[in-house]
Enzyme design. Sequence first.
Site, PDB file in Angstrom:
ATOM      1  N   LYS A 201      38.817 -21.975  -5.930  1.00 52.92           N
ATOM      2  CA  LYS A 201      38.683 -22.679  -4.761  1.00 52.92           C
ATOM      3  C   LYS A 201      39.058 -21.471  -3.526  1.00 52.92           C
ATOM      4  O   LYS A 201      37.966 -21.471  -2.586  1.00 52.92           O
ATOM      5  CB  LYS A 201      40.880 -22.919  -4.156  1.00 52.92           C
ATOM      6  CG  LYS A 201      40.849 -22.900  -3.034  1.00 52.92           C
ATOM      7  CD  LYS A 201      40.360 -24.262  -2.419  1.00 52.92           C
ATOM      8  CE  LYS A 201      40.739 -24.396  -1.288  1.00 52.92           C
ATOM      9  NZ  LYS A 201      40.329 -25.105  -0.513  1.00 52.92           N
ATOM     10  N   CYS A 255      41.751 -21.692   6.206  1.00 51.90           N
ATOM     11  CA  CYS A 255      41.606 -21.159   5.465  1.00 51.90           C
ATOM     12  C   CYS A 255      39.895 -20.364   5.217  1.00 51.90           C
ATOM     13  O   CYS A 255      40.533 -19.229   4.408  1.00 51.90           O
ATOM     14  CB  CYS A 255      40.574 -22.596   5.435  1.00 51.90           C
ATOM     15  SG  CYS A 255      41.452 -24.419   5.421  1.00 51.90           S
TER      16      CYS A 255
HETATM   17  N1  SAJ Z   1      32.051 -21.881  11.655  1.00 53.78           N
HETATM   18  C1  SAJ Z   1      30.514 -20.752  12.251  1.00 53.78           C
HETATM   19  N2  SAJ Z   1      29.414 -21.070  11.427  1.00 53.78           N
HETATM   20  C2  SAJ Z   1      28.789 -22.430  10.581  1.00 53.78           C
HETATM   21  C3  SAJ Z   1      30.295 -22.945  10.208  1.00 53.78           C
HETATM   22  C4  SAJ Z   1      31.630 -22.580  10.748  1.00 53.78           C
HETATM   23  O1  SAJ Z   1      30.668 -19.494  12.726  1.00 53.78           O
HETATM   24  O2  SAJ Z   1      27.511 -22.248  10.936  1.00 53.78           O
HETATM   25  C5  SAJ Z   1      33.288 -21.476  12.264  1.00 53.78           C
HETATM   26  C6  SAJ Z   1      34.281 -22.832  13.099  1.00 53.78           C
HETATM   27  O3  SAJ Z   1      33.584 -22.947  14.042  1.00 53.78           O
HETATM   28  C7  SAJ Z   1      35.188 -22.297  12.490  1.00 53.78           C
HETATM   29  C8  SAJ Z   1      35.091 -21.343  11.250  1.00 53.78           C
HETATM   30  O4  SAJ Z   1      34.135 -21.180  11.061  1.00 53.78           O
HETATM   31  O5  SAJ Z   1      35.932 -21.387  13.245  1.00 53.78           O
HETATM   32  C9  SAJ Z   1      35.673 -22.554   9.823  1.00 53.78           C
HETATM   33  O6  SAJ Z   1      35.472 -23.384  10.207  1.00 53.78           O
HETATM   34  P1  SAJ Z   1      33.901 -24.793   9.124  1.00 53.78           P
HETATM   35  O7  SAJ Z   1      34.595 -26.172   9.936  1.00 53.78           O
HETATM   36  O8  SAJ Z   1      33.314 -23.856   8.165  1.00 53.78           O
HETATM   37  O9  SAJ Z   1      35.136 -24.513   7.652  1.00 53.78           O
HETATM   38  P2  SAJ Z   1      37.298 -24.796   7.634  1.00 53.78           P
HETATM   39  O10 SAJ Z   1      38.108 -24.133   7.922  1.00 53.78           O
HETATM   40  O11 SAJ Z   1      37.441 -26.371   8.322  1.00 53.78           O
HETATM   41  O12 SAJ Z   1      37.792 -25.598   6.563  1.00 53.78           O
HETATM   42  C10 SAJ Z   1      36.734 -25.528   5.257  1.00 53.78           C
HETATM   43  C11 SAJ Z   1      36.042 -26.126   4.598  1.00 53.78           C
HETATM   44  N3  SAJ Z   1      35.131 -24.998   3.080  1.00 53.78           N
HETATM   45  C12 SAJ Z   1      34.155 -25.033   2.820  1.00 53.78           C
HETATM   46  O13 SAJ Z   1      33.107 -25.580   3.479  1.00 53.78           O
HETATM   47  C13 SAJ Z   1      34.268 -24.079   1.689  1.00 53.78           C
HETATM   48  C14 SAJ Z   1      36.800 -26.873   3.747  1.00 53.78           C
HETATM   49  O14 SAJ Z   1      35.944 -27.556   2.931  1.00 53.78           O
HETATM   50  C15 SAJ Z   1      37.957 -26.647   2.905  1.00 53.78           C
HETATM   51  O15 SAJ Z   1      39.123 -27.312   2.142  1.00 53.78           O
HETATM   52  C16 SAJ Z   1      38.451 -25.841   4.130  1.00 53.78           C
HETATM   53  O16 SAJ Z   1      38.029 -24.547   4.574  1.00 53.78           O
HETATM   54  C17 SAJ Z   1      40.570 -25.092   3.133  1.00 53.78           C
HETATM   55  O17 SAJ Z   1      41.115 -25.462   3.300  1.00 53.78           O
HETATM   56  O18 SAJ Z   1      39.816 -24.346   2.646  1.00 53.78           O
END
Ligand code: SAJ
Length: 406
Positions: A201, A255
């Site tokens: 995880k 996360c």
């Molecule tokens: N972000 C960027 N650039 C990107 C992608 C995201 O700057 O290309 C930023 C987003 O704006 C945000 C942060 O990263 O601030 C995280 O957002 P996210 O959409 O990537 O992820 P989370 O935190 O909403 O959800 C993640 C997911 N994990 C992965 O994709 C590996 C989700 O599947 C998990 O269930 C979740 O964490 C968790 O609960 O662990």
Amino acid sequence: MINIIGLGYIGLPTALMFASHGVGVVGTDYNKELVDTLNAGHTTFEEDGLDELFGEAVKHGIKFTTEYMRTDTYIIAVPTPYDKASKKIDASYVTEAVKNVIDVCPKGATVVIESTISPGTVDKFVRPVIEQFGLKTGEDINLVHAPERIIPGNMVYELKHNSRTIGADNPEIGEKVKEYYSSFCEGEIVVTDIRTAEMTKVVENTFRDINIAFANELAKICRSDNMDVYEIISIANRHPRVNILSPGPGVGGHCISVDPWFLVGDYPSLANLIKQARMINDSMPEYVLGRISEIMKENGIKDVSRVGLYGLTYKENVDDIRESPTLQMLESMERHLASGIKVYDPYVKRDICENQYHDFDKFLNDVDMVVILVGHSEIRNNPEKLLGKIILDTRNICRMDGVYRL
Ligand code: SAJ
């Protein structure tokens, strides 16, 4: 019947999913107000498809209460905050929930922990609690770790379609829990041991953090030499084995901005790349502040109160503000005694910070420069609303001429 403990961002949709697929569910939360809200027929946060799922679950007889139930299966989905200084997990909500379960459960009950926990948490914190009560894991209580993987914004779909991991001491118990999850989960369900599930995880979120950090570092490199990072990423991504993510104002949420620190905290001399990535992503809010001040100078804006931040949530189209880059920026400004910047987010109805607007037009009226920090559909679909403003777009969603980027 399953008793699901913790009805937050993960526990609630999971409980609703089980219930609407015919599994008997009682949802328990110590927050009486939250339980009352659910019992009054309302969901507690915004998420696509959640209200419909809630309706279905209620039809199937889901119950919400502050009490723990006597049953053979428990799923714990309580928060696991981390200590910002030591970077270590605070497992006290999980251990408290386990103690409460022990108070009511019959011998041989299964306790599934869904909360994200750092590798080794079950051995370090959960087993000792069970032993304290003179109980034996594997006999009196069966332990399982079934971490969630759903992404806020697409939770309902992903609950159903993502593959899952189930870590269990006893493979037979693992298979039993797998059967429960198979009631709604159409993805592959892999059964393994608890330590592997814990580590997997955290590794998944660390993978994403490192890849976002790479994009953010590229943005800084390209800015320093006047190149277009977005064009470069878009061309590079046409290579069949390259898939660079998007740079942005930082990484928020509970996360990705948290989990990698568990590895840094537990393996300080080994987790070098992971630590660097975390630091790069954590540096982005300050970097955006630097960009704001450059652009203000270039355009003769002297007063920061003429600048507006669009977006308070940690990403687009959700109402979750945990660890959001905007909040990190505001904290940083406070430390530098800079105040007066204006803020607006269509998803955040409560007052979170100073100079926060709840009306988009009023907000626009009071600023000369808008910094897009979150790509909510409202702005993504109507960028012309910003015509006439100086725009810094940290999410690359605004295609108009003259827009500044990261
Ligand atoms: N972000 C960027 N650039 C990107 C992608 C995201 O700057 O290309 C930023 C987003 O704006 C945000 C942060 O990263 O601030 C995280 O957002 P996210 O959409 O990537 O992820 P989370 O935190 O909403 O959800 C993640 C997911 N994990 C992965 O994709 C590996 C989700 O599947 C998990 O269930 C979740 O964490 C968790 O609960 O662990």
